[in-house]
Design an enzyme around this catalytic site. Structure first.
Site, mmCIF file in Angstrom:
data_model
loop_
_atom_site.group_PDB
_atom_site.id
_atom_site.type_symbol
_atom_site.label_atom_id
_atom_site.label_comp_id
_atom_site.label_asym_id
_atom_site.label_seq_id
_atom_site.Cartn_x
_atom_site.Cartn_y
_atom_site.Cartn_z
ATOM 1 N N PHE A 91 -24.711 25.604 7.413
ATOM 2 C CA PHE A 91 -25.687 26.377 8.209
ATOM 3 C C PHE A 91 -25.062 26.752 9.556
ATOM 4 O O PHE A 91 -25.650 27.588 10.212
ATOM 5 C CB PHE A 91 -26.826 25.377 8.696
ATOM 6 N N LYS A 107 -24.313 30.910 -2.406
ATOM 7 C CA LYS A 107 -25.411 30.132 -2.012
ATOM 8 C C LYS A 107 -25.390 29.548 -0.501
ATOM 9 O O LYS A 107 -24.659 28.973 -0.221
ATOM 10 C CB LYS A 107 -25.346 28.721 -2.966
ATOM 11 N N GLU A 114 -29.649 26.768 2.835
ATOM 12 C CA GLU A 114 -30.969 26.732 2.897
ATOM 13 C C GLU A 114 -31.489 26.756 4.214
ATOM 14 O O GLU A 114 -32.916 27.175 4.528
ATOM 15 C CB GLU A 114 -31.687 25.694 2.019
ATOM 16 N N SER A 145 -20.552 19.429 4.944
ATOM 17 C CA SER A 145 -20.331 17.981 5.254
ATOM 18 C C SER A 145 -19.485 17.263 4.384
ATOM 19 O O SER A 145 -19.155 17.874 3.299
ATOM 20 C CB SER A 145 -21.449 17.352 5.271
ATOM 21 N N CYS A 152 -17.542 23.316 13.505
ATOM 22 C CA CYS A 152 -16.692 22.310 12.959
ATOM 23 C C CYS A 152 -15.209 22.327 13.775
ATOM 24 O O CYS A 152 -14.529 21.306 13.564
ATOM 25 C CB CYS A 152 -16.131 22.833 11.524
ATOM 26 N N GLU A 154 -19.149 12.093 12.975
ATOM 27 C CA GLU A 154 -19.227 13.304 13.351
ATOM 28 C C GLU A 154 -20.912 13.588 14.141
ATOM 29 O O GLU A 154 -21.673 13.625 13.332
ATOM 30 C CB GLU A 154 -18.928 14.597 12.302
HETATM 31 P P1 NAD Z 1 -24.133 20.391 4.456
HETATM 32 O O1 NAD Z 1 -22.921 19.543 3.665
HETATM 33 O O2 NAD Z 1 -25.342 19.598 4.665
HETATM 34 O O3 NAD Z 1 -24.501 21.612 3.725
HETATM 35 C C1 NAD Z 1 -23.525 22.624 3.210
HETATM 36 C C2 NAD Z 1 -24.052 23.216 1.640
HETATM 37 O O4 NAD Z 1 -23.993 22.084 0.686
HETATM 38 C C3 NAD Z 1 -25.358 23.716 1.848
HETATM 39 O O5 NAD Z 1 -25.439 24.871 1.126
HETATM 40 C C4 NAD Z 1 -26.220 22.594 0.995
HETATM 41 O O6 NAD Z 1 -27.316 23.142 0.418
HETATM 42 C C5 NAD Z 1 -25.204 21.813 0.242
HETATM 43 N N1 NAD Z 1 -25.662 20.390 0.226
HETATM 44 C C6 NAD Z 1 -25.942 19.783 1.225
HETATM 45 N N2 NAD Z 1 -26.130 18.420 0.796
HETATM 46 C C7 NAD Z 1 -25.615 18.174 -0.356
HETATM 47 C C8 NAD Z 1 -25.431 17.346 -1.533
HETATM 48 N N3 NAD Z 1 -25.665 15.941 -1.007
HETATM 49 N N4 NAD Z 1 -24.986 17.592 -2.406
HETATM 50 C C9 NAD Z 1 -24.742 18.844 -2.816
HETATM 51 N N5 NAD Z 1 -25.063 19.882 -1.891
HETATM 52 C C10 NAD Z 1 -25.186 19.441 -0.795
HETATM 53 O O7 NAD Z 1 -23.531 20.762 5.704
HETATM 54 P P2 NAD Z 1 -24.235 21.528 6.878
HETATM 55 O O8 NAD Z 1 -24.955 20.556 7.689
HETATM 56 O O9 NAD Z 1 -24.922 22.886 6.511
HETATM 57 O O10 NAD Z 1 -23.024 22.022 7.858
HETATM 58 C C11 NAD Z 1 -22.349 20.887 8.707
HETATM 59 C C12 NAD Z 1 -20.949 20.658 8.485
HETATM 60 O O11 NAD Z 1 -20.172 21.448 7.948
HETATM 61 C C13 NAD Z 1 -20.473 19.721 9.382
HETATM 62 O O12 NAD Z 1 -19.983 18.426 8.748
HETATM 63 C C14 NAD Z 1 -19.390 20.444 9.813
HETATM 64 O O13 NAD Z 1 -18.100 19.924 10.227
HETATM 65 C C15 NAD Z 1 -18.707 21.399 8.448
HETATM 66 N N6 NAD Z 1 -18.183 22.322 8.638
HETATM 67 C C16 NAD Z 1 -17.039 22.599 8.306
HETATM 68 C C17 NAD Z 1 -15.975 23.463 8.473
HETATM 69 C C18 NAD Z 1 -14.940 23.487 8.019
HETATM 70 O O14 NAD Z 1 -13.964 24.559 7.972
HETATM 71 N N7 NAD Z 1 -14.015 22.339 8.100
HETATM 72 C C19 NAD Z 1 -16.600 24.720 8.870
HETATM 73 C C20 NAD Z 1 -18.247 24.419 9.194
HETATM 74 C C21 NAD Z 1 -18.801 23.663 9.002
#
Ligand code: NAD
Length: 517
Positions: free
Chosen positions: A170, A194, A197, A247, A302, A402
């Site tokens: 997000f 994708k 959401e 994440s 991130c 985090e």
């Molecule tokens: P998230 O993992 O909750 O969601 C990311 C995607 O995965 C979404 O499309 C979501 O629908 C899907 N998803 C969520 N939980 C899932 C699960 N249990 N099983 C399968 N799919 C799942 O992450 P977020 O909250 O949207 O984003 C924040 C996180 O992203 C932070 O941890 C941040 O550090 C990380 N991030 C990392 C980078 C990088 O380059 N290292 C860049 C941006 C964000």
């Protein structure tokens, strides 16, 4: 200068921020914006007000299958288009993104909450990858060697993989899809995206722009959902590679499930980015940089600085850090002068508050406490003011987790070596920075730190697209990183051709031994 969006425009955006995504978010399949037949929907709220903006469908299986069929069909022709044709598409795409930066930013501010100027940065950092991909003619060149043996030549080509998928977080609704799309497409792949959401609007606007510049149907398809669509992507046999950003929980799961199905996976995950401040650093500039990197985007980057290690006498700088952070304006992202917008959701706010509380109960001091922040005109928003937790120890929950909010943990170290040891012991390796005016100290830090992206007097060292985003250790699973040369290698496979064109004579007798040229 960014101006406030008028209330009427905001309302229009809420109801109809894109002709194709209101009042529910559409699917984008085979070049068309379609209403989903979903039975489950995710409510998307404006983080500044918690008013409903749109509903995002949990795509049905049929819809996801249709997306794959469209991508497969499109791949047959797209992979055969000339490199110059693909390049032309990207050149047009970058022009319309640049034209619509403000529109994209407004959508990001509405759905994600960050300030308008920061949202423009979100688009800009993605746009830079589009621009980089326009050098396709050079980027896609393989290798060749003449006369590798007598009359024998070898060439290698970088060829597309087929249908590839992107799963996005997000926090950067434009930048992250644009880390994926340009290089995947320029290499001749077709893409299923994708988006998160929680804020798919920017992706949908990018799809409108692709249509506007004449992108052939099926080159990109967009599905929505959460675990269901992620599982679909991991298991579908026609999807050859997955790019994931998000994440740890999701990233490790997707890496394991995708890889066990034989897919190439790159998985960028969470972070705990430390800055080390040496007493010889430029105090003014360092404090300003720390505050920007810790509290910008409400800490939801991130590469945000979530920990600062003050070495020696720089520990006396805490009151100055507090005073300057206290002056940051907390408000809705579209309000003029806002420095810190809301966090993404009520649940995220609750989680961050709990981590602040746990830090205090475990022994941290809180000289700047943003928990009770009151934001004029936005009583229902997910706001947390800049917060400083000092005297933090490695065993505290607020250090181990985090936080992903506007919270800066402050630790102390006697020497640079001690600071390096703290960072190298932390499981994450996304980014780090050192602030110093001493070249020897900077060099020691670079050589001894085990983190994939290092800044020297640069707090958020996100590499530009001609390099790659090289987070390491617990922040990354995979072999090839996002964008740059590694990104292009991720989206291509190599075919190597060895040819023998002997003018005089061909092989005169069979040879059954291993050819050694
Ligand atoms: P998230 O993992 O909750 O969601 C990311 C995607 O995965 C979404 O499309 C979501 O629908 C899907 N998803 C969520 N939980 C899932 C699960 N249990 N099983 C399968 N799919 C799942 O992450 P977020 O909250 O949207 O984003 C924040 C996180 O992203 C932070 O941890 C941040 O550090 C990380 N991030 C990392 C980078 C990088 O380059 N290292 C860049 C941006 C964000």
């Amino acid at each position: 200068m960014i101006k406030a969006i008028s209330p009427s425009l905001l309302n229009t955006l809420r109801r109809n921020y894109s002709s194709n995504v209101s009042p529910t978010t559409k699917l984008f399949i085979d070049g068309k914006f379609l209403n989903s037949k979903a039975t489950e929907w995710v409510d998307l709220f404006d983080p500044a007000t918690n008013k409903l903006v749109t509903q995002v469908p949990i795509s049905t299986n049929d819809e996801m299958e249709a997306a794959v069929e469209s991508s497969k069909t499109a791949f047959r022709s797209w992979s055969k288009t000339s490199v110059l044709t693909r390049q032309q598409l990207m050149l047009k795409f970058q022009a319309v993104i640049r034209r619509d930066i403000k529109k994209l930013a407004q959508n990001i501010t509405l759905e994600q909450g960050k300030t308008l100027i920061d949202a423009e940065g979100d688009v800009m950092r993605g746009l830079q990858v589009v621009e980089h991909s326009c050098a396709a003619g050079t980027l896609l060149q393989g290798e060749s060697l003449q006369n590798i043996s007598t009359d024998m030549d070898i060439v290698s080509y970088k060829l597309p993989l087929g249908v590839v998928a992107g799963i996005c977080p997000f926090n950067f609704p434009a930048m992250i899809p644009l880390w994926m799309l340009p290089l995947a497409l320029i290499a001749g792949n077709t893409v299923i995206l994708k988006p998160s959401e929680k804020d798919p609007g920017a992706t949908m606007l990018l799809m409108e722009l692709l249509n506007e510049v004449g992108c052939p149907p099926g080159i990109v398809n967009v599905i929505h959902g959460t675990h269901n669509s992620v599982n679909f992507i991991c298991d579908n046999k026609d999807i050859k590679a997955i790019s994931f950003v998000g994440s740890d929980t999701a990233g490790k799961y997707i890496y394991a499930r995708g890889a066990s199905n034989g897919k190439r996976v790159q998985s960028n995950m969470g972070a705990k980015n430390h800055a080390v401040v040496l007493p010889d650093a430029n105090k003014e500039s360092t404090i300003n940089q720390l505050i920007g990197a810790a509290f910008g985007a409400a800490g939801q980057r991130c590469m945000a600085l979530s920990v600062v290690i003050l070495v020696g006498e720089s520990q006396n700088w805490i009151p100055d850090i507090v005073e300057r952070a206290r002056k940051l304006k907390v408000s809705a992202g579209h309000e003029p002068g806002t420095d810190v917008g809301p966090v993404i959701s009520r649940q995220a706010k609750e989680r961050i508050l709990k981590l602040i509380e746990s830090g205090i109960s475990q022994g941290a001091k809180c000289p700047l406490d943003g928990r009770g922040v009151l934001v004029e005109n936005y009583p229902n928003g997910n706001f947390i003011g800049p917060t400083l937790l000092t005297d933090v120890q490695p065993s505290y929950e607020c250090y181990k987790e985090e936080i992903f909010g506007p919270v800066l943990c402050v630790m102390s170290a006697d020497t640079l070596e001690d600071a390096i040891n703290i960072i190298n012991t932390n499981p994450y390796g996304n980014g780090t920075a050192v602030f110093t005016t001493n070249g020897g100290h900077a060099r020691q830090f670079v050589n001894e730190i085990d983190v994939g992206q290092v800044g020297i007097n640069v707090p958020i060292p996100v590499p530009l697209p001609m390099f790659s985003f090289t987070g390491s250790r617990g922040s990354f699973h995979g072999d090839l990183h996002f964008y740059g040369k590694q990104g292009l290698n991720f989206y291509t496979q190599t075919k190597t051709i060895t040819s023998l064109w002997r003018k005089s004579e061909m092989s005169s007798a069979p040879s059954v031994s291993m050819p050694v040229h």
